[in-house]
Write a protein that holds these residues in place. Structure first.
Motif, PDB file in Angstrom:
ATOM      1  N   VAL A  43       1.049  -1.211  -0.042  1.00 33.95           N
ATOM      2  CA  VAL A  43      -0.134  -0.097   0.034  1.00 33.95           C
ATOM      3  C   VAL A  43       0.901   1.238   0.182  1.00 33.95           C
ATOM      4  CG1 VAL A  43      -1.643   1.456   1.206  1.00 33.95           C
ATOM      5  CG2 VAL A  43      -1.799  -1.072   1.190  1.00 33.95           C
ATOM      6  N   VAL A  44       0.657   2.296  -0.813  1.00 35.56           N
ATOM      7  CA  VAL A  44       1.423   3.405  -1.140  1.00 35.56           C
ATOM      8  C   VAL A  44       0.792   4.537  -0.848  1.00 35.56           C
ATOM      9  CG1 VAL A  44       3.188   2.202  -2.351  1.00 35.56           C
ATOM     10  CG2 VAL A  44       1.304   3.112  -3.652  1.00 35.56           C
ATOM     11  N   ALA A  45       1.277   5.877  -0.686  1.00 36.28           N
ATOM     12  CA  ALA A  45       0.657   6.990  -0.564  1.00 36.28           C
ATOM     13  C   ALA A  45      -0.288   7.322  -1.965  1.00 36.28           C
ATOM     14  CB  ALA A  45       1.501   8.241  -0.489  1.00 36.28           C
ATOM     15  N   LYS A  46      -1.360   8.000  -1.934  1.00 34.36           N
ATOM     16  CA  LYS A  46      -2.070   8.169  -3.060  1.00 34.36           C
ATOM     17  C   LYS A  46      -2.156   9.829  -3.179  1.00 34.36           C
ATOM     18  CE  LYS A  46      -6.729   7.987  -1.657  1.00 34.36           C
ATOM     19  NZ  LYS A  46      -7.908   7.355  -2.087  1.00 34.36           N
ATOM     20  N   ASP A  47      -2.487  10.312  -4.323  1.00 34.43           N
ATOM     21  CA  ASP A  47      -2.816  11.865  -4.373  1.00 34.43           C
ATOM     22  C   ASP A  47      -4.051  12.232  -3.691  1.00 34.43           C
ATOM     23  OD1 ASP A  47      -0.524  12.343  -6.149  1.00 34.43           O
ATOM     24  OD2 ASP A  47      -1.861  12.065  -8.093  1.00 34.43           O
ATOM     25  N   GLY A  48      -4.110  13.222  -2.930  1.00 33.78           N
ATOM     26  CA  GLY A  48      -4.990  13.592  -2.151  1.00 33.78           C
ATOM     27  C   GLY A  48      -5.167  12.958  -0.631  1.00 33.78           C
ATOM     28  N   GLY A  49      -4.303  12.020  -0.346  1.00 34.70           N
ATOM     29  CA  GLY A  49      -4.254  11.336   0.755  1.00 34.70           C
ATOM     30  C   GLY A  49      -5.595  10.378   0.977  1.00 34.70           C
ATOM     31  N   TYR A  50      -5.660   9.681   2.280  1.00 34.42           N
ATOM     32  CA  TYR A  50      -6.604   9.012   2.738  1.00 34.42           C
ATOM     33  C   TYR A  50      -7.616   9.632   3.569  1.00 34.42           C
ATOM     34  CZ  TYR A  50      -3.970   5.280   0.315  1.00 34.42           C
ATOM     35  OH  TYR A  50      -3.212   4.692  -0.556  1.00 34.42           O
ATOM     36  N   VAL A  51      -8.831   9.415   3.777  1.00 35.80           N
ATOM     37  CA  VAL A  51      -9.852   9.923   4.618  1.00 35.80           C
ATOM     38  C   VAL A  51     -10.573   8.911   5.320  1.00 35.80           C
ATOM     39  CG1 VAL A  51     -11.620  11.753   4.744  1.00 35.80           C
ATOM     40  CG2 VAL A  51      -9.786  12.236   3.206  1.00 35.80           C
ATOM     41  N   GLY A  52     -10.805   9.067   6.614  1.00 36.78           N
ATOM     42  CA  GLY A  52     -11.656   8.317   7.208  1.00 36.78           C
ATOM     43  C   GLY A  52     -11.400   6.939   7.734  1.00 36.78           C
ATOM     44  N   GLU A  53     -12.138   6.064   7.892  1.00 34.39           N
ATOM     45  CA  GLU A  53     -11.876   4.734   8.180  1.00 34.39           C
ATOM     46  C   GLU A  53     -11.181   4.034   7.144  1.00 34.39           C
ATOM     47  OE1 GLU A  53     -11.146   1.311  11.136  1.00 34.39           O
ATOM     48  OE2 GLU A  53     -12.212   3.285  11.527  1.00 34.39           O
ATOM     49  N   ILE A  54      -9.934   3.635   7.381  1.00 36.04           N
ATOM     50  CA  ILE A  54      -9.386   2.721   5.959  1.00 36.04           C
ATOM     51  C   ILE A  54      -9.340   1.135   6.499  1.00 36.04           C
ATOM     52  CG2 ILE A  54      -7.378   2.498   4.564  1.00 36.04           C
ATOM     53  CD1 ILE A  54      -8.798   5.187   4.712  1.00 36.04           C
ATOM     54  N   THR A  55      -9.964   0.394   5.941  1.00 33.29           N
ATOM     55  CA  THR A  55      -9.745  -1.031   5.806  1.00 33.29           C
ATOM     56  C   THR A  55      -9.024  -1.498   4.556  1.00 33.29           C
ATOM     57  OG1 THR A  55     -11.728  -1.329   7.037  1.00 33.29           O
ATOM     58  CG2 THR A  55     -11.104  -3.256   5.969  1.00 33.29           C
TER      59      THR A  55
END
Length: 158
Positions: A43-55
């Motif tokens: 799993v790598v970073a993505k444009d705009g980042g991640y938001v909320g609960e991640i599964t």
């Protein structure tokens, strides 16, 4: 004409520098293929980042091949701006083996985390300034790099 070609080459080369490490994005998560045999993803970073609960799923079907998710990449969920990291929690895949350097730095929305059995390595600064209350580290972890949990003042580990 030479100036135009030079300009075009500069633009093309800069686009390669700015491209992220992701080979593909599926269900909102960016992945890099680590190997095809065995089929493994990071799993790598993505444009705009991640938001909320991640599964993060244990397995991902990509182009007809089933990949296991075995690694969280460098800076994958980091809030490089400590006030702009919007992860509120994360569920990690059961086959996770490695969490790389600074993977969760400044991810202050994560309060509790259970690392999966089988995890072997946690990279330097992996959880710096995460502000977690609770972290369960399995006995399979053999490498805890420097400053893994620096700045996590209220952290209790088991």
């Amino acid at each position: 004409m030479k100036k135009f070609i030079l300009f075009l080459l500069m633009i093309l080369s800069s686009s390669f520098v700015l491209a992220d490490d992701a080979d593909f994005v599926k269900d909102g998560i960016a992945y890099k293929i680590l190997s095809l045999n065995p089929a493994q993803l990071e799993v790598v970073a993505k444009d705009g980042g991640y938001v909320g609960e991640i599964t993060i799923p244990d397995y991902v079907n990509y182009e007809g091949k089933i990949f296991s998710v075995t690694s969280i990449g460098k800076n994958a969920f980091s809030g490089l701006d400590p006030y702009n990291c919007n992860i509120t929690g994360i569920v990690l895949p059961s086959g996770l083996v490695t969490i790389k350097e600074s993977a969760f730095t400044w991810s202050r929305g994560i309060k509790k985390l259970k690392l999966p059995n089988g995890l072997k390595s946690i990279g330097a600064n992996a959880f710096v300034y995460c502000n977690m209350d609770s972290l369960i580290i399995p006995g399979t972890v053999t490498t805890l790099s420097v400053y893994c949990f620096d700045g996590c003042e209220s952290l209790e580990t088991t």
